[in-house]
Design a protein around this motif. Structure first.
Motif, PDB file in Angstrom:
ATOM      1  N   ILE A 372       0.822  -1.219   0.000  1.00 61.66           N
ATOM      2  CA  ILE A 372       0.000   0.000   0.000  1.00 61.66           C
ATOM      3  C   ILE A 372       0.855   1.267   0.000  1.00 61.66           C
ATOM      4  O   ILE A 372       0.721   2.130  -0.866  1.00 61.66           O
ATOM      5  CB  ILE A 372      -0.933   0.049   1.242  1.00 61.66           C
ATOM      6  CG1 ILE A 372      -1.928  -1.105   1.207  1.00 61.66           C
ATOM      7  CG2 ILE A 372      -1.697   1.380   1.291  1.00 61.66           C
ATOM      8  CD1 ILE A 372      -2.817  -1.162   2.449  1.00 61.66           C
ATOM      9  N   ARG A 373       1.715   1.425   1.002  1.00 57.90           N
ATOM     10  CA  ARG A 373       2.423   2.703   1.167  1.00 57.90           C
ATOM     11  C   ARG A 373       3.548   2.864   0.155  1.00 57.90           C
ATOM     12  O   ARG A 373       3.863   3.988  -0.249  1.00 57.90           O
ATOM     13  CB  ARG A 373       2.954   2.838   2.594  1.00 57.90           C
ATOM     14  CG  ARG A 373       1.924   2.554   3.678  1.00 57.90           C
ATOM     15  CD  ARG A 373       0.645   3.385   3.561  1.00 57.90           C
ATOM     16  NE  ARG A 373      -0.370   2.912   4.516  1.00 57.90           N
ATOM     17  CZ  ARG A 373      -1.611   3.335   4.552  1.00 57.90           C
ATOM     18  NH1 ARG A 373      -2.045   4.243   3.703  1.00 57.90           N
ATOM     19  NH2 ARG A 373      -2.466   2.849   5.449  1.00 57.90           N
ATOM     20  N   ALA A 374       4.157   1.742  -0.264  1.00 53.86           N
ATOM     21  CA  ALA A 374       5.121   1.814  -1.369  1.00 53.86           C
ATOM     22  C   ALA A 374       4.408   2.340  -2.614  1.00 53.86           C
ATOM     23  O   ALA A 374       4.930   3.190  -3.342  1.00 53.86           O
ATOM     24  CB  ALA A 374       5.732   0.440  -1.635  1.00 53.86           C
ATOM     25  N   GLY A 375       3.182   1.836  -2.839  1.00 50.50           N
ATOM     26  CA  GLY A 375       2.397   2.304  -3.984  1.00 50.50           C
ATOM     27  C   GLY A 375       2.066   3.777  -3.897  1.00 50.50           C
ATOM     28  O   GLY A 375       2.109   4.503  -4.887  1.00 50.50           O
ATOM     29  N   THR A 389       3.683   7.655 -16.259  1.00 55.01           N
ATOM     30  CA  THR A 389       4.082   6.599 -15.327  1.00 55.01           C
ATOM     31  C   THR A 389       2.954   5.576 -15.253  1.00 55.01           C
ATOM     32  O   THR A 389       1.789   5.945 -15.092  1.00 55.01           O
ATOM     33  CB  THR A 389       4.365   7.172 -13.924  1.00 55.01           C
ATOM     34  OG1 THR A 389       5.494   8.042 -13.998  1.00 55.01           O
ATOM     35  CG2 THR A 389       4.661   6.073 -12.920  1.00 55.01           C
ATOM     36  N   VAL A 390       3.317   4.309 -15.377  1.00 54.49           N
ATOM     37  CA  VAL A 390       2.348   3.214 -15.240  1.00 54.49           C
ATOM     38  C   VAL A 390       2.698   2.437 -13.973  1.00 54.49           C
ATOM     39  O   VAL A 390       3.825   1.951 -13.824  1.00 54.49           O
ATOM     40  CB  VAL A 390       2.389   2.279 -16.466  1.00 54.49           C
ATOM     41  CG1 VAL A 390       1.411   1.116 -16.270  1.00 54.49           C
ATOM     42  CG2 VAL A 390       2.065   3.040 -17.742  1.00 54.49           C
ATOM     43  N   ILE A 391       1.737   2.359 -13.047  1.00 58.94           N
ATOM     44  CA  ILE A 391       1.961   1.634 -11.789  1.00 58.94           C
ATOM     45  C   ILE A 391       1.182   0.330 -11.834  1.00 58.94           C
ATOM     46  O   ILE A 391      -0.052   0.320 -11.803  1.00 58.94           O
ATOM     47  CB  ILE A 391       1.526   2.467 -10.559  1.00 58.94           C
ATOM     48  CG1 ILE A 391       2.212   3.840 -10.562  1.00 58.94           C
ATOM     49  CG2 ILE A 391       1.842   1.705  -9.268  1.00 58.94           C
ATOM     50  CD1 ILE A 391       1.765   4.759  -9.437  1.00 58.94           C
ATOM     51  N   LYS A 392       1.923  -0.774 -11.938  1.00 57.51           N
ATOM     52  CA  LYS A 392       1.294  -2.096 -11.954  1.00 57.51           C
ATOM     53  C   LYS A 392       0.996  -2.551 -10.518  1.00 57.51           C
ATOM     54  O   LYS A 392       1.501  -1.980  -9.562  1.00 57.51           O
ATOM     55  CB  LYS A 392       2.222  -3.100 -12.654  1.00 57.51           C
ATOM     56  CG  LYS A 392       2.406  -2.792 -14.144  1.00 57.51           C
ATOM     57  CD  LYS A 392       3.364  -3.756 -14.803  1.00 57.51           C
ATOM     58  CE  LYS A 392       4.803  -3.478 -14.388  1.00 57.51           C
ATOM     59  NZ  LYS A 392       5.792  -4.241 -15.194  1.00 57.51           N
ATOM     60  N   ASN A 393       0.179  -3.606 -10.409  1.00 59.50           N
ATOM     61  CA  ASN A 393      -0.219  -4.150  -9.093  1.00 59.50           C
ATOM     62  C   ASN A 393      -0.867  -3.075  -8.209  1.00 59.50           C
ATOM     63  O   ASN A 393      -0.659  -3.028  -6.998  1.00 59.50           O
ATOM     64  CB  ASN A 393       0.991  -4.750  -8.357  1.00 59.50           C
ATOM     65  CG  ASN A 393       1.512  -6.003  -9.041  1.00 59.50           C
ATOM     66  OD1 ASN A 393       0.807  -6.618  -9.839  1.00 59.50           O
ATOM     67  ND2 ASN A 393       2.739  -6.364  -8.741  1.00 59.50           N
TER      68      ASN A 393
END
Length: 425
Positions: A372-375, A389-393
């Motif tokens: 969560i917080r890393a995301g 920027t593409v954030i997977k997961n």
């Protein structure tokens, strides 16, 4: 699987309203099955964890409805049942059903919980609390079986380490136990106070929540007569304060309890952000110069481990090297290689020691949210970086942040969500 797509470089402005606290909500919902009546909450955040907890409760014949921040739970026809392991494994806080089922039925069978991978988080302190109250605990593969053949009885329990989870679980098990329980070296987080307030309003007798000694006198019945309003989420608040300082031209963050964020606010001011703190909101002005700072994460009221990652992108704007010492979860560093893909210069020097150096040219990239917080730190990094920027997961992020897309869009951020073809890691 879902991915977040951010077109960064846009300045943020306007206002954002913080939702109810995730870390309160995931304790309050399991606590509700201790009630002998229907329970109502408001200011409940719209996050995946709430829906997963509803699935778990449905397996026990506990009906619930959730819309517009209002959650109704009816545990009056509750039945003992095997809990769905998929939902249990999706969030760590499912382990609060150990305490609440033990308190309700004198026994509990729960699959070992899942949730964020941020290093070892054993449940030995939870087990210590249950056993002190008179329970017997057995492990069977990935299942925990807890029984109290002679009932639960109040006692004095000293926690070997400060643990929010173990404090919550012990309260849930003790609230209907016979006699008085004294819990020493308890966690002091605001979410513990919120839980105690909810239970006390139903007739529980809990004193000392928010201090390191909590006294619980067992009661026979818990009846809810009012709506419990979940406290604002201090971690969500800190995340938006960081985002606003890093990329904002003036942002008002509303529905905040500043006392819950004192350590974080002090570090933001030390970094050069001239915060305007009001009774229940904080205005973040445009900041042109940031100072390097040193941060050490410690239990509440210290600097929260959950805000270590969200503040990291902001510190790349400082004039010199900043240092964070992560003392709670030293392995909580999975955001570092991902932020570096955006052009940041961050080093994991040793076990939990993080160096953050000035970075000027940030470019969008494809990154992955490990938890969560890393995301959340990647969302802030993506908003700061030029290009896409593409954030997977990104399921991980949506587990903990209420209406994230809507809130960032209202601040002039360019963010959207898409289905991803790739499997979740």
């Amino acid at each position: 699987m879902k991915k977040l797509i951010i077109h960064g470089g846009r300045r943020l402005s306007g206002e954002v309203t913080i939702g109810g606290a995730k870390n309160s909500t995931v304790a309050l919902i399991p606590a509700s099955i201790l009630a002998d009546s229907v329970v109502n909450f408001d200011s409940v955040p719209d996050i995946l964890d709430v829906y997963n907890l509803q699935i778990i409760m449905r397996s026990m014949n506990v009906q619930s409805s959730f819309a517009n921040g209002e959650l109704m739970i009816d545990p009056t026809a509750i039945e003992e049942a095997e809990l769905p392991s998929t939902a249990i494994k999706s969030l760590r806080a499912s382990y609060y059903f150990m305490g609440s089922l033990l308190g309700r039925f004198g026994r509990a069978v729960v699959t070992f919980p899942g949730g964020d991978n941020i290093g070892p988080r054993p449940i030995d302190q939870h087990v210590k609390g249950f056993e002190a109250l008179g329970a017997e605990v057995e492990y069977d593969d990935d299942t925990v079986r807890i029984t109290a053949p002679n009932g639960l009885h109040g006692t004095r329990i000293y926690m070997d380490m400060v643990s929010v989870g173990a404090t919550v679980n012990t309260i849930l098990a003790a609230v209907k136990a016979e006699g008085t329980t004294i819990l020493e070296n308890a966690a002091k987080e605001p979410e513990i106070i919120d839980l105690a307030t909810f239970l006390n309003n139903m007739g529980a007798k809990i004193r000392g929540a928010g201090t390191d000694t909590i006294r619980i006198v067992g009661v026979e019945k818990l009846i809810s007569n009012n709506v419990h309003t979940v406290i604002p989420d201090r971690i969500e608040a800190g995340t938006y304060l960081s985002m606003a300082a890093a990329q904002g031209d003036g942002v008002l963050v509303k529905n905040i309890i500043p006392e819950h964020l004192e350590a974080f606010i002090a570090k933001m001011i030390e970094a050069g952000v001239k915060l305007d703190v009001h009774e229940d909101s904080i205005y973040v002005p445009k900041t042109d110069h940031f100072n390097a700072i040193k941060i050490k994460t410690t239990p509440f009221p210290g600097f929260a481990t959950d805000l270590q990652q969200p503040i990291t992108p902001l510190l790349t704007l400082a004039d010199k090297e900043s240092v964070i010492t992560e003392e709670i979860y030293p392995e909580r560093t999975r955001h570092i290689p991902e932020l570096n893909k955006l052009g940041m210069d961050i080093d994991n020097l040793s076990h939990g020691l993080i160096a953050i150096r000035p970075s000027t040219q940030l470019m969008g990239n494809s990154v992955s949210a490990a938890e969560i917080r890393a995301g959340a730190s990647l969302v802030i990094g993506g908003l700061m970086a030029d290009g896409q920027t593409v954030i997977k997961n990104s399921e991980h992020i949506l587990r903990g942040y209420d209406r994230l897309i809507q809130k960032i869009t209202q601040l002039n951020g360019d963010i959207r969500i898409e289905e991803s073809d790739e499997p979740m890691h």
